[in-house]
Design an enzyme around this catalytic site. Structure first.
Site, PDB file in Angstrom:
ATOM      1  N   ASN A   1     -54.574   4.803 -15.271  1.00 15.07           N
ATOM      2  CA  ASN A   1     -54.754   3.356 -14.575  1.00 15.07           C
ATOM      3  C   ASN A   1     -56.331   3.398 -14.094  1.00 15.07           C
ATOM      4  O   ASN A   1     -56.824   4.405 -14.317  1.00 15.07           O
ATOM      5  CB  ASN A   1     -54.060   3.171 -13.431  1.00 15.07           C
ATOM      6  CG  ASN A   1     -53.726   4.263 -12.344  1.00 15.07           C
ATOM      7  OD1 ASN A   1     -54.764   4.597 -11.792  1.00 15.07           O
ATOM      8  ND2 ASN A   1     -52.732   5.004 -12.390  1.00 15.07           N
TER       9      ASN A   1
ATOM     10  N   ASP B   1     -41.013  10.549  -8.219  1.00 14.09           N
ATOM     11  CA  ASP B   1     -41.840   9.979  -7.328  1.00 14.09           C
ATOM     12  C   ASP B   1     -42.233  11.213  -6.404  1.00 14.09           C
ATOM     13  O   ASP B   1     -41.486  11.606  -5.411  1.00 14.09           O
ATOM     14  CB  ASP B   1     -40.997   8.831  -6.592  1.00 14.09           C
ATOM     15  CG  ASP B   1     -41.925   7.913  -5.649  1.00 14.09           C
ATOM     16  OD1 ASP B   1     -42.506   8.837  -4.566  1.00 14.09           O
ATOM     17  OD2 ASP B   1     -41.769   6.937  -5.373  1.00 14.09           O
TER      18      ASP B   1
HETATM   19  O1  C5P Z   1     -44.017   2.932  -5.398  1.00 18.87           O
HETATM   20  P1  C5P Z   1     -45.666   3.096  -5.482  1.00 18.87           P
HETATM   21  O2  C5P Z   1     -46.192   3.643  -6.661  1.00 18.87           O
HETATM   22  O3  C5P Z   1     -46.345   1.768  -5.017  1.00 18.87           O
HETATM   23  O4  C5P Z   1     -45.885   4.096  -4.040  1.00 18.87           O
HETATM   24  C1  C5P Z   1     -47.004   4.254  -3.896  1.00 18.87           C
HETATM   25  C2  C5P Z   1     -47.093   5.523  -2.965  1.00 18.87           C
HETATM   26  O5  C5P Z   1     -46.198   6.489  -3.375  1.00 18.87           O
HETATM   27  C3  C5P Z   1     -48.411   6.294  -2.995  1.00 18.87           C
HETATM   28  O6  C5P Z   1     -48.607   7.012  -1.846  1.00 18.87           O
HETATM   29  C4  C5P Z   1     -48.189   6.982  -4.132  1.00 18.87           C
HETATM   30  O7  C5P Z   1     -49.355   8.230  -4.207  1.00 18.87           O
HETATM   31  C5  C5P Z   1     -47.088   7.668  -4.052  1.00 18.87           C
HETATM   32  N1  C5P Z   1     -46.253   7.861  -5.469  1.00 18.87           N
HETATM   33  C6  C5P Z   1     -45.935   9.124  -5.824  1.00 18.87           C
HETATM   34  N2  C5P Z   1     -45.284   9.328  -6.984  1.00 18.87           N
HETATM   35  C7  C5P Z   1     -45.167   8.327  -7.659  1.00 18.87           C
HETATM   36  C8  C5P Z   1     -45.478   6.858  -7.375  1.00 18.87           C
HETATM   37  C9  C5P Z   1     -46.032   6.810  -6.445  1.00 18.87           C
HETATM   38  O8  C5P Z   1     -46.335  10.085  -4.944  1.00 18.87           O
HETATM   39  N3  C5P Z   1     -44.442   8.451  -8.927  1.00 18.87           N
END
Ligand code: C5P
Length: 404
Positions: A213, A311
């Site tokens: 991205n 996550d």
């Molecule tokens: O769910 P989303 O991607 O919007 O969440 C964003 C937050 O979660 C950010 O702090 C990002 O670094 C973290 N994140 C993560 N691992 C993922 C997805 C997001 O640590 N697989």
């Protein structure tokens, strides 16, 4: 930039080819708001002229103990009393030896010895041939200088003017500038460990293609720098980005989300703060092909199956240390609309005490940003500003919440 506004520095140059870099350093210090008084040894003046340094600092250069310009005829007293710090860049092996011995046979060494040691720190940026740097005498002198309270800024490594390659080059002017700015910053995170993720992840499709991205990593790198300025020991886990490593931080480069998770888990146990700024890919191709996927001429694209990535933030935030409050977790949310509501919902979902919302298209690749801080008590906006400034404000907010 006004990072050094109100600071009065004596910039001391000693003999060495790295004097040419001192010109750019002087310019950088002045641009950052410092008042710079240049003092040169006679040997430094063989490498770069006082005229150049006067033009860049906007002040006449001092190079002699016997300079009659000062009414009391004591430039070593006047210059050292007026300074917030003395920065020697470049510091030759000979000059370091003089400092270690407390000798004072020229204006610069004299003012170093005469400075009020408790109030006027001495910062030293060595520059010399690699054999001179490695010599036990130099290392002994450096150790003595550190024991006497000197701040050693380290050396770079690489090609040297003498044609040899190794340690001993003077740090580059932007590196020295970063160190000087960090030196003056308050240290509310001294003794704390901060773990930061930054940039995108790269999920391979085959050996030559992948999905990623547009995260530039700038916000996360600025946060790592701000945490180091605040005195923390910083580990920066970075996805593929082309940014210089913030000075004084430990950088771990990773590719995929799973690599990022492994690196984070390895360091999370020792951390006091975890700040997840990385734009982690939500999905990865189910299985990366071992060989490049070829067109088959059918006009159809290959069907790719995706699986969800772990996550990282939610995993760390649910660990016993995070749950007990020993590890303070901060998440980011890049949204395109309804920032306050989306950020508040994400904070609950991730289980973190603080979540920072920003608008994706307004931050990716930009040098400035607007942040919305969301915690259990509500939302608070940090208005549009350069990312480094916002990073410093965010670190202050984290200190207030985690360690006040
Ligand atoms: O769910 P989303 O991607 O919007 O969440 C964003 C937050 O979660 C950010 O702090 C990002 O670094 C973290 N994140 C993560 N691992 C993922 C997805 C997001 O640590 N697989």
């Amino acid at each position: 930039m006004t990072d050094l506004a109100g600071k009065h520095l004596v910039l001391g140059l000693t003999g060495g080819i790295a004097c040419y870099k001192a010109a750019e350093l002087c310019r950088g210090l002045v641009k950052a708001g410092a008042e710079v008084q240049v003092v040169m040894t006679m040997d430094a003046a063989r490498f770069i002229t006082p005229v150049t340094m006067q033009a860049l600092s906007g002040r006449p250069v001092f190079d002699s103990t016997w300079d009659a310009r000062e009414p009391n005829h004591m430039p070593h007293i006047n210059l050292s009393r007026a300074a917030d710090a003395v920065l020697i860049a470049p510091a030759s092996a000979d000059f370091i030896a003089k400092l270690a011995q407390g000798r004072a046979d020229d204006l610069l060494s004299l003012l170093c010895l005469a400075r009020p040691i408790a109030r006027v720190p001495l910062l030293v940026a060595p520059a010399m041939n690699r054999e001179m740097w490695a010599h036990p005498a130099t290392q002994r002198n450096m150790a003595q200088l550190a024991a006497d309270g000197g701040v050693l800024l380290g050396v770079g490594s690489g090609w040297q003017a003498c044609g040899e390659t190794g340690d001993g080059r003077m740090l580059e002017p932007p590196e020295l500038l970063e160190d000087v700015i960090a030196f003056f910053a308050p240290k509310p995170l001294a003794g704390r460990r901060v773990l930061v993720t930054a940039g995108p992840t790269y999920e391979a499709i085959d050996p030559v293609r992948g999905i990623t991205n547009r995260s530039s990593g700038k916000m996360g790198f600025a946060i790592a720098r701000a945490a180091r300025e605040a005195g923390a020991e910083v580990t920066l886990v970075a996805g593929p980005v082309a940014l210089p490593t913030p000075r004084g931080t430990t950088r771990i480069d990773v590719g995929s989300a799973r690599e990022m998770l492994a690196a984070v888990q390895h360091h999370a146990d020792a951390a006091d703060v975890f700040i997840a700024t990385a734009a982690v890919a939500d999905w990865r191709p189910d299985a990366a092909a071992e060989q490049k996927i070829k067109k088959d001429g059918s006009g159809r694209a290959p069907a790719l199956a995706f699986v969800e990535n772990p996550d990282i933030l939610a995993t760390v935030a649910s660990s016993p240390r995070a749950q007990s409050g020993a590890l303070f977790c901060v998440g980011f949310a890049a949204e395109s609309q309804d920032l306050a509501a989306n950020a508040a919902a994400k904070r609950e979902r991730k289980g973190v005490p603080l979540l920072v919302g920003n608008i994706g298209p307004a931050t990716f690749g930009h040098d400035d940003n607007t942040l919305l801080l969301v915690d259990a008590h509500g939302a608070h906006e940090l208005p549009r500003a350069p990312k480094l400034e916002l990073a410093r404000e965010l670190i202050a907010e984290i200190v207030r919440r985690a360690f006040a």
